[in-house]
Scaffold this motif. Sequence first.
Motif, PDB file in Angstrom:
ATOM      1  N   MET A   1     -25.274 -46.807 -85.373  1.00  0.00           N
ATOM      2  CA  MET A   1     -24.097 -46.543 -84.554  1.00  0.00           C
ATOM      3  C   MET A   1     -22.816 -46.810 -85.328  1.00  0.00           C
ATOM      4  N   VAL A   2     -22.825 -47.889 -86.100  1.00  0.00           N
ATOM      5  CA  VAL A   2     -21.645 -48.212 -86.901  1.00  0.00           C
ATOM      6  C   VAL A   2     -21.359 -47.089 -87.890  1.00  0.00           C
ATOM      7  N   ASP A   3     -22.401 -46.591 -88.550  1.00  0.00           N
ATOM      8  CA  ASP A   3     -22.210 -45.505 -89.515  1.00  0.00           C
ATOM      9  C   ASP A   3     -21.710 -44.247 -88.823  1.00  0.00           C
ATOM     10  N   ALA A   4     -22.208 -43.975 -87.610  1.00  0.00           N
ATOM     11  CA  ALA A   4     -21.776 -42.787 -86.873  1.00  0.00           C
ATOM     12  C   ALA A   4     -20.298 -42.869 -86.525  1.00  0.00           C
ATOM     13  N   VAL A   5     -19.837 -44.049 -86.110  1.00  0.00           N
ATOM     14  CA  VAL A   5     -18.422 -44.210 -85.788  1.00  0.00           C
ATOM     15  C   VAL A   5     -17.568 -44.050 -87.037  1.00  0.00           C
ATOM     16  N   ARG A   6     -18.028 -44.623 -88.133  1.00  0.00           N
ATOM     17  CA  ARG A   6     -17.267 -44.509 -89.381  1.00  0.00           C
ATOM     18  C   ARG A   6     -17.185 -43.047 -89.843  1.00  0.00           C
ATOM     19  N   ASP A   7     -18.271 -42.283 -89.631  1.00  0.00           N
ATOM     20  CA  ASP A   7     -18.267 -40.876 -90.020  1.00  0.00           C
ATOM     21  C   ASP A   7     -17.390 -40.041 -89.099  1.00  0.00           C
ATOM     22  N   GLY A   8     -17.236 -40.492 -87.841  1.00  0.00           N
ATOM     23  CA  GLY A   8     -16.508 -39.685 -86.869  1.00  0.00           C
ATOM     24  C   GLY A   8     -15.045 -40.016 -86.723  1.00  0.00           C
ATOM     25  N   ALA A   9     -14.588 -41.124 -87.276  1.00  0.00           N
ATOM     26  CA  ALA A   9     -13.188 -41.510 -87.119  1.00  0.00           C
ATOM     27  C   ALA A   9     -12.692 -42.203 -88.373  1.00  0.00           C
ATOM     28  N   ASP A  10     -11.502 -41.791 -88.814  1.00  0.00           N
ATOM     29  CA  ASP A  10     -10.911 -42.438 -89.976  1.00  0.00           C
ATOM     30  C   ASP A  10     -10.438 -43.836 -89.631  1.00  0.00           C
ATOM     31  N   ASN A  11      -9.914 -44.005 -88.404  1.00  0.00           N
ATOM     32  CA  ASN A  11      -9.531 -45.323 -87.914  1.00  0.00           C
ATOM     33  C   ASN A  11      -9.540 -45.264 -86.397  1.00  0.00           C
ATOM     34  N   VAL A  12      -9.266 -46.376 -85.753  1.00  0.00           N
ATOM     35  CA  VAL A  12      -9.366 -46.442 -84.291  1.00  0.00           C
ATOM     36  C   VAL A  12      -8.002 -46.554 -83.626  1.00  0.00           C
ATOM     37  N   ALA A  13      -6.949 -46.388 -84.398  1.00  0.00           N
ATOM     38  CA  ALA A  13      -5.608 -46.605 -83.852  1.00  0.00           C
ATOM     39  C   ALA A  13      -5.308 -45.703 -82.661  1.00  0.00           C
ATOM     40  N   GLY A  14      -5.812 -44.464 -82.698  1.00  0.00           N
ATOM     41  CA  GLY A  14      -5.478 -43.526 -81.632  1.00  0.00           C
ATOM     42  C   GLY A  14      -6.560 -43.342 -80.584  1.00  0.00           C
ATOM     43  N   LEU A  15      -7.557 -44.208 -80.550  1.00  0.00           N
ATOM     44  CA  LEU A  15      -8.665 -44.033 -79.615  1.00  0.00           C
ATOM     45  C   LEU A  15      -8.402 -44.628 -78.241  1.00  0.00           C
ATOM     46  N   GLY A  16      -7.334 -45.391 -78.066  1.00  0.00           N
ATOM     47  CA  GLY A  16      -7.028 -45.957 -76.762  1.00  0.00           C
ATOM     48  C   GLY A  16      -8.083 -46.920 -76.253  1.00  0.00           C
ATOM     49  N   LEU A  17      -8.591 -47.781 -77.102  1.00  0.00           N
ATOM     50  CA  LEU A  17      -9.645 -48.723 -76.721  1.00  0.00           C
ATOM     51  C   LEU A  17      -9.122 -49.774 -75.750  1.00  0.00           C
TER      52      LEU A  17
END
Length: 261
Positions: A1-17
């Motif tokens: 899952m960690v690898d999938a997130v890293r492959d799908g997003a350059d960073n999380v700044a705009g994900l609205g977590l």
Amino acid sequence: MVDAVRDGADNVAGLGLSGVGGALRPLFPEWADDLPPAPEALEDVHWADEATLEFLLFLVSRRPQPVSIVLTFRRDEVPSASLLLRLSSRLPSDAHLVRLTPRSLDVAQTASFVSSMLAGEHVSNEFAAFLNARTEGVPLAVEESVRLMHDRADLVRRDGSWARRRPERIEVPPTIRDAVLERVQRLGPDTRTVLYAAAVLSGPADCTTLLAVTGLPEERFAAQAAEALGSGLLRETESMNIPVPSARRRRGPSCCSQPRR
């Protein structure tokens, strides 16, 4: 899952977590500047303060219910006056309570559990049976015992499976020892005397023997033995049935056994 997130997003700044995203900090240290603050460590609700319990009571009473609530606690750790007891005793009529009580592991389950801690490798039946007998199948005791044996290099590979280097004995893990001692220290002096006597006797003992070892007056012994049973640190057996005088029968057990491991 960690690898999938890293492959799908350059960073999380705009994900609205949400704030829960702070729990991802250990998994994505390179995004720490853009993740919310790490949340406080979770704990069993029997350790919660009164303000937290009042909030939980408020949350449960809300309609429509905005969230599902999952609570974990040890019943014998909850004081009789705790607000926590109201969570289960005063639920709204449309609420559904599901209470799960963990059971002790059998030998096969113990082997599977230990195997999961050892990269899925096979555990000998002899070792699993030995560990199950010494821990009574309590998952936490099994886990901490395996960790202690691993740290002490007391686990060895033998004939294609994991086994214990010295199968004749097992050390009590410090974490288990300290947890039991902490529970014992919360009891009164006479109740501790009953538990110490049961520990000295080591095996099942009838009330007459246990009474003699404690040195307590019979009336005080009956009341304190009942408290020890209620604490979960002592248990009754069915093999012995030593009656107590009728005037005290309502206050104490008719049979006492051994300290719980």
